[in-house]
Design an enzyme around this catalytic site. Structure first.
Site, PDB file in Angstrom:
ATOM      1  N   ASP A  97      51.630   7.370  30.255  1.00 48.17           N
ATOM      2  CA  ASP A  97      50.309   6.903  30.678  1.00 48.17           C
ATOM      3  C   ASP A  97      49.184   7.317  29.745  1.00 48.17           C
ATOM      4  O   ASP A  97      48.027   7.407  30.148  1.00 48.17           O
ATOM      5  CB  ASP A  97      50.029   7.448  32.087  1.00 48.17           C
ATOM      6  CG  ASP A  97      50.282   8.944  32.182  1.00 48.17           C
ATOM      7  OD1 ASP A  97      50.251   9.611  31.135  1.00 48.17           O
ATOM      8  OD2 ASP A  97      50.522   9.448  33.294  1.00 48.17           O
ATOM      9  N   GLU A 119      59.249   5.738  32.098  1.00 42.21           N
ATOM     10  CA  GLU A 119      58.485   6.526  33.082  1.00 42.21           C
ATOM     11  C   GLU A 119      57.427   5.641  33.752  1.00 42.21           C
ATOM     12  O   GLU A 119      56.248   5.985  33.840  1.00 42.21           O
ATOM     13  CB  GLU A 119      57.837   7.774  32.469  1.00 42.21           C
ATOM     14  CG  GLU A 119      57.460   8.830  33.499  1.00 42.21           C
ATOM     15  CD  GLU A 119      56.678   9.996  32.899  1.00 42.21           C
ATOM     16  OE1 GLU A 119      55.495   9.844  32.580  1.00 42.21           O
ATOM     17  OE2 GLU A 119      57.269  11.077  32.764  1.00 42.21           O
ATOM     18  N   GLU A 133      44.627   8.520  33.015  1.00 34.77           N
ATOM     19  CA  GLU A 133      46.048   8.151  33.026  1.00 34.77           C
ATOM     20  C   GLU A 133      46.439   7.201  34.161  1.00 34.77           C
ATOM     21  O   GLU A 133      47.268   6.319  33.984  1.00 34.77           O
ATOM     22  CB  GLU A 133      46.927   9.409  33.085  1.00 34.77           C
ATOM     23  CG  GLU A 133      46.906  10.250  31.808  1.00 34.77           C
ATOM     24  CD  GLU A 133      45.730  11.207  31.707  1.00 34.77           C
ATOM     25  OE1 GLU A 133      44.887  11.228  32.645  1.00 34.77           O
ATOM     26  OE2 GLU A 133      45.627  11.930  30.704  1.00 34.77           O
ATOM     27  N   HIS A 218      45.192  21.206  30.785  1.00 35.62           N
ATOM     28  CA  HIS A 218      44.474  20.383  29.800  1.00 35.62           C
ATOM     29  C   HIS A 218      43.873  19.097  30.368  1.00 35.62           C
ATOM     30  O   HIS A 218      43.393  18.251  29.621  1.00 35.62           O
ATOM     31  CB  HIS A 218      45.436  19.983  28.670  1.00 35.62           C
ATOM     32  CG  HIS A 218      46.506  19.032  29.104  1.00 35.62           C
ATOM     33  ND1 HIS A 218      46.298  17.678  29.130  1.00 35.62           N
ATOM     34  CD2 HIS A 218      47.746  19.233  29.563  1.00 35.62           C
ATOM     35  CE1 HIS A 218      47.400  17.088  29.582  1.00 35.62           C
ATOM     36  NE2 HIS A 218      48.287  18.008  29.848  1.00 35.62           N
ATOM     37  N   ARG A 220      41.750  16.061  31.558  1.00 42.00           N
ATOM     38  CA  ARG A 220      40.383  15.616  31.256  1.00 42.00           C
ATOM     39  C   ARG A 220      39.455  15.619  32.479  1.00 42.00           C
ATOM     40  O   ARG A 220      38.282  15.949  32.367  1.00 42.00           O
ATOM     41  CB  ARG A 220      40.439  14.187  30.704  1.00 42.00           C
ATOM     42  CG  ARG A 220      40.125  14.080  29.237  1.00 42.00           C
ATOM     43  CD  ARG A 220      40.053  12.607  28.826  1.00 42.00           C
ATOM     44  NE  ARG A 220      39.520  12.488  27.493  1.00 42.00           N
ATOM     45  CZ  ARG A 220      40.226  12.684  26.386  1.00 42.00           C
ATOM     46  NH1 ARG A 220      41.500  13.009  26.467  1.00 42.00           N
ATOM     47  NH2 ARG A 220      39.655  12.550  25.213  1.00 42.00           N
ATOM     48  N   HIS A 251      46.151  24.528  24.856  1.00 42.88           N
ATOM     49  CA  HIS A 251      46.052  23.185  24.264  1.00 42.88           C
ATOM     50  C   HIS A 251      44.934  23.166  23.218  1.00 42.88           C
ATOM     51  O   HIS A 251      43.915  23.834  23.385  1.00 42.88           O
ATOM     52  CB  HIS A 251      45.750  22.207  25.410  1.00 42.88           C
ATOM     53  CG  HIS A 251      45.887  20.769  25.060  1.00 42.88           C
ATOM     54  ND1 HIS A 251      45.036  20.127  24.196  1.00 42.88           N
ATOM     55  CD2 HIS A 251      46.771  19.829  25.468  1.00 42.88           C
ATOM     56  CE1 HIS A 251      45.392  18.853  24.087  1.00 42.88           C
ATOM     57  NE2 HIS A 251      46.452  18.648  24.848  1.00 42.88           N
TER      58      HIS A 251
HETATM   59  C1  UD1 Z   1      46.308  13.447  25.724  1.00 42.61           C
HETATM   60  C2  UD1 Z   1      46.501  12.331  26.746  1.00 42.61           C
HETATM   61  C3  UD1 Z   1      47.028  12.899  28.060  1.00 42.61           C
HETATM   62  C4  UD1 Z   1      48.252  13.775  27.842  1.00 42.61           C
HETATM   63  C5  UD1 Z   1      47.949  14.819  26.785  1.00 42.61           C
HETATM   64  C6  UD1 Z   1      49.178  15.630  26.471  1.00 42.61           C
HETATM   65  C7  UD1 Z   1      44.978  10.407  26.725  1.00 42.61           C
HETATM   66  C8  UD1 Z   1      43.647   9.896  27.079  1.00 42.61           C
HETATM   67  N1  UD1 Z   1      45.218  11.693  27.022  1.00 42.61           N
HETATM   68  O1  UD1 Z   1      45.258  14.272  26.186  1.00 42.61           O
HETATM   69  O2  UD1 Z   1      47.358  11.846  28.935  1.00 42.61           O
HETATM   70  O3  UD1 Z   1      48.598  14.396  29.049  1.00 42.61           O
HETATM   71  O4  UD1 Z   1      47.504  14.176  25.584  1.00 42.61           O
HETATM   72  O5  UD1 Z   1      48.859  16.814  25.828  1.00 42.61           O
HETATM   73  O6  UD1 Z   1      45.782   9.693  26.187  1.00 42.61           O
HETATM   74  N2  UD1 Z   1      44.000  18.185  19.263  1.00 42.61           N
HETATM   75  C9  UD1 Z   1      44.287  18.775  18.056  1.00 42.61           C
HETATM   76  N3  UD1 Z   1      45.588  18.708  17.601  1.00 42.61           N
HETATM   77  C10 UD1 Z   1      46.581  18.104  18.310  1.00 42.61           C
HETATM   78  C11 UD1 Z   1      46.265  17.526  19.550  1.00 42.61           C
HETATM   79  C12 UD1 Z   1      44.958  17.563  20.011  1.00 42.61           C
HETATM   80  O7  UD1 Z   1      43.452  19.331  17.395  1.00 42.61           O
HETATM   81  O8  UD1 Z   1      47.729  18.092  17.841  1.00 42.61           O
HETATM   82  C13 UD1 Z   1      42.582  18.226  19.753  1.00 42.61           C
HETATM   83  C14 UD1 Z   1      41.678  17.295  18.927  1.00 42.61           C
HETATM   84  O9  UD1 Z   1      40.414  17.856  18.821  1.00 42.61           O
HETATM   85  C15 UD1 Z   1      41.642  16.033  19.808  1.00 42.61           C
HETATM   86  C16 UD1 Z   1      41.621  16.665  21.184  1.00 42.61           C
HETATM   87  O10 UD1 Z   1      42.529  17.772  21.114  1.00 42.61           O
HETATM   88  O11 UD1 Z   1      40.534  15.219  19.547  1.00 42.61           O
HETATM   89  C17 UD1 Z   1      41.980  15.761  22.323  1.00 42.61           C
HETATM   90  O12 UD1 Z   1      43.198  15.068  22.115  1.00 42.61           O
HETATM   91  P1  UD1 Z   1      43.498  13.751  23.015  1.00 42.61           P
HETATM   92  O13 UD1 Z   1      44.821  13.215  22.647  1.00 42.61           O
HETATM   93  O14 UD1 Z   1      42.334  12.847  22.981  1.00 42.61           O
HETATM   94  O15 UD1 Z   1      43.488  14.313  24.484  1.00 42.61           O
HETATM   95  P2  UD1 Z   1      44.486  15.269  25.236  1.00 42.61           P
HETATM   96  O16 UD1 Z   1      43.644  16.106  26.129  1.00 42.61           O
HETATM   97  O17 UD1 Z   1      45.392  15.930  24.277  1.00 42.61           O
HETATM   98  N1  UDP Z   2      54.952  22.016  26.045  1.00 37.54           N
HETATM   99  C1  UDP Z   2      55.260  22.497  24.770  1.00 37.54           C
HETATM  100  N2  UDP Z   2      54.502  23.508  24.255  1.00 37.54           N
HETATM  101  C2  UDP Z   2      53.467  24.067  24.937  1.00 37.54           C
HETATM  102  C3  UDP Z   2      53.148  23.556  26.218  1.00 37.54           C
HETATM  103  C4  UDP Z   2      53.895  22.522  26.739  1.00 37.54           C
HETATM  104  O1  UDP Z   2      56.195  22.019  24.130  1.00 37.54           O
HETATM  105  O2  UDP Z   2      52.839  24.997  24.411  1.00 37.54           O
HETATM  106  C5  UDP Z   2      55.750  20.895  26.584  1.00 37.54           C
HETATM  107  C6  UDP Z   2      56.196  20.992  28.008  1.00 37.54           C
HETATM  108  O3  UDP Z   2      57.456  21.610  28.114  1.00 37.54           O
HETATM  109  C7  UDP Z   2      56.259  19.542  28.447  1.00 37.54           C
HETATM  110  C8  UDP Z   2      55.174  18.884  27.623  1.00 37.54           C
HETATM  111  O4  UDP Z   2      54.885  19.772  26.549  1.00 37.54           O
HETATM  112  O5  UDP Z   2      57.466  18.909  28.097  1.00 37.54           O
HETATM  113  C9  UDP Z   2      53.976  18.640  28.471  1.00 37.54           C
HETATM  114  O6  UDP Z   2      52.913  18.256  27.659  1.00 37.54           O
HETATM  115  P1  UDP Z   2      51.421  18.255  28.172  1.00 37.54           P
HETATM  116  O7  UDP Z   2      51.254  19.276  29.241  1.00 37.54           O
HETATM  117  O8  UDP Z   2      50.583  18.356  26.958  1.00 37.54           O
HETATM  118  O9  UDP Z   2      51.269  16.785  28.744  1.00 37.54           O
HETATM  119  P2  UDP Z   2      51.554  16.104  30.157  1.00 37.54           P
HETATM  120  O10 UDP Z   2      52.973  16.310  30.514  1.00 37.54           O
HETATM  121  O11 UDP Z   2      50.604  16.692  31.139  1.00 37.54           O
HETATM  122  O12 UDP Z   2      51.227  14.668  29.876  1.00 37.54           O
END
Ligand code: UD1
Ligand code: UDP
Length: 377
Positions: A97, A119, A133, A218, A220, A251
């Site tokens: 999602d 999923e 999501e 994490h 939003r 995160h």
């Molecule tokens: C995203 C997804 C969420 C998912 C989550 C998993 C959307 C809108 N959100 O949220 O559904 O649960 O990923 O973790 O699709 N960043 C880094 N390095 C990384 C990743 C993130 O620096 O490798 C930082 C960056 O500043 C980036 C910010 O995190 O702009 C947000 O990343 P983003 O993918 O927009 O949102 P998530 O909160 O990670």
């Molecule tokens: N996870 C990981 N490293 C971490 C925290 C989580 O590999 O430091 C894994 C966790 O086991 C799970 C996935 O990341 O499989 C979940 O990701 P996240 O919580 O970012 O996203 P969501 O599942 O909420 O979309």
């Protein structure tokens, strides 16, 4: 002639959950698989690609620091148009999602390319939680041609919404496939030693034989005041329960990093870590006493290690976990977080079994089922 199947992901959880599907597709004689990352995540995605040895054919490398939903959506849609036109896939596979999954489906629809959704069918029926999501996944359902749902309740959601049963398959969740493969790696002494060594710069490893709570958060929709409220409660709990260590891989989102460091950074029994590679995170899951998290994936995975979880969300689309009796919805409510913490702590000390019902999320063979079904379509 082999059909072209494009597997597309952008974030950590999508890669974890698509890794076993990619591995099965690579074995298939019917498909030529192409792997594309939008790069919605960067470092956190790379960690997963390394562990599962996923070789991507194209990385759109879209992540921007502190990106907003417009950044990801507009940039992904624009890039994918040209990429799809060049590759001309027969089917695009998306997972879950995220905005990557939604926009990849939308772009496929505009070009009349079939979409397979892994999923599918998860619903909270609250469009603001999880945000965005819940709306992303409903849009994906409308677009998708093949819906791979993890559980019966997810199938029922789609049927109630009017989707044809002929296009829905109950497969289990592929996260269990991934987790079980990684769990096997953890039986190797050399791998365990490497993980333990990696902890040494962060905390004394003796902590792992004490009472520990593993934390991830994490979402939003909680950013700002509500997130701060939850962190304050965790701070108060940590100050009271000094016999516990709280291990929190944080995160990389700056909206998470800043308040977590500010509120929890100075406590002696709170250990803040950078995001961990999947193997290391799974190892910690196996070692902890219980979990506090708002993660979707972690609610599904913790069953495998029989670790109860307090879910810091107001609603969950993983009601199967609540019904199975090992997950407790606490939102950002101080009283609820506190009382459930106390209850789980007490029951663990009495060796209470939270896991008397079967794992609602499957048996670890979801990816095999998905690829077989795709081959027969
Ligand atoms: C995203 C997804 C969420 C998912 C989550 C998993 C959307 C809108 N959100 O949220 O559904 O649960 O990923 O973790 O699709 N960043 C880094 N390095 C990384 C990743 C993130 O620096 O490798 C930082 C960056 O500043 C980036 C910010 O995190 O702009 C947000 O990343 P983003 O993918 O927009 O949102 P998530 O909160 O990670
Ligand atoms: N996870 C990981 N490293 C971490 C925290 C989580 O590999 O430091 C894994 C966790 O086991 C799970 C996935 O990341 O499989 C979940 O990701 P996240 O919580 O970012 O996203 P969501 O599942 O909420 O979309």
């Amino acid at each position: 002639m082999k059909k072209k199947i494009l597997v597309l992901f952008g974030t950590r959880p999508e890669a974890i959950k698509l890794a076993p599907v990619i591995s099965e597709l690579k074995k298939s004689k019917k498909f030529k698989s192409i792997i594309c990352s939008t790069g919605q995540h960067r470092e956190m995605l790379k960690q997963v690609l390394d562990i599962f040895k996923i070789k991507i054919d194209i990385d759109l490398d879209l992540m921007l620091p502190n990106q907003n939903l417009f950044d990801i959506s507009v940039n992904t849609l624009e890039k994918l148009k040209n990429y799809y036109l060049e590759i001309k896939p027969d089917v695009v596979v998306v997972q879950g999602d995220t905005t990557t999954a939604f926009i990849a489906s939308l772009a496929a629809f505009y070009l009349k390319i079939k979409v397979a959704h892994v999923e599918a069918g998860l619903r909270s029926y609250n469009k603001m939680s999880p945000f965005p999501e819940e709306v992303n996944r409903r849009f994906i359902s409308i677009i998708a041609d093949y819906h791979f749902v993890p559980t019966l309740p997810s199938m029922n959601n789609l049927i109630t919404e009017g989707f044809s049963k002929q296009q829905i398959w109950v497969t289990g969740n592929t996260v269990i496939d991934s987790l079980l493969s990684v769990k096997t790696l953890l039986t190797k002494k050399s791998i365990k030693e490497k993980i333990l060594n990696s902890f040494k710069t962060h905390f004394p490893i003796e902590i792992l034989s004490k009472k520990t709570v593993l934390i991830t958060m994490h979402r939003r929709e909680k950013f700002g005041a509500e997130f701060i409220k939850i962190l304050e409660v965790i701070r108060r709990i940590a100050t009271k329960y000094l016999d516990y260590y709280f291990i929190y891989p944080v995160h990389l989102n700056p909206n998470v990093q800043k308040p977590v460091t500010k509120i929890l950074g100075k406590l002696k029994n709170v250990i803040l870590l950078p995001p961990l590679d999947y193997l290391t995170f799974v190892f910690l899951m196996s070692k902890c006493s219980f979990i506090i998290s708002d993660s979707g994936g972690v609610q599904e995975e913790c069953y495998v290690f029989r670790k109860p979880i307090l879910v810091t969300r107001d609603v969950t689309e993983r009601n199967e976990a609540i019904k199975a009796g090992y997950a407790f919805l606490v939102g950002s409510d101080e009283k609820k977080i506190y009382s459930k913490f106390k209850m789980v702590d007490k029951k663990i000390s009495q060796n209470f079994d939270f896991f008397t019902k079967p794992n609602p999320f499957g048996d670890g063979r979801a990816a095999k089922k998905i690829v077989k079904i795709l081959e027969n379509i």
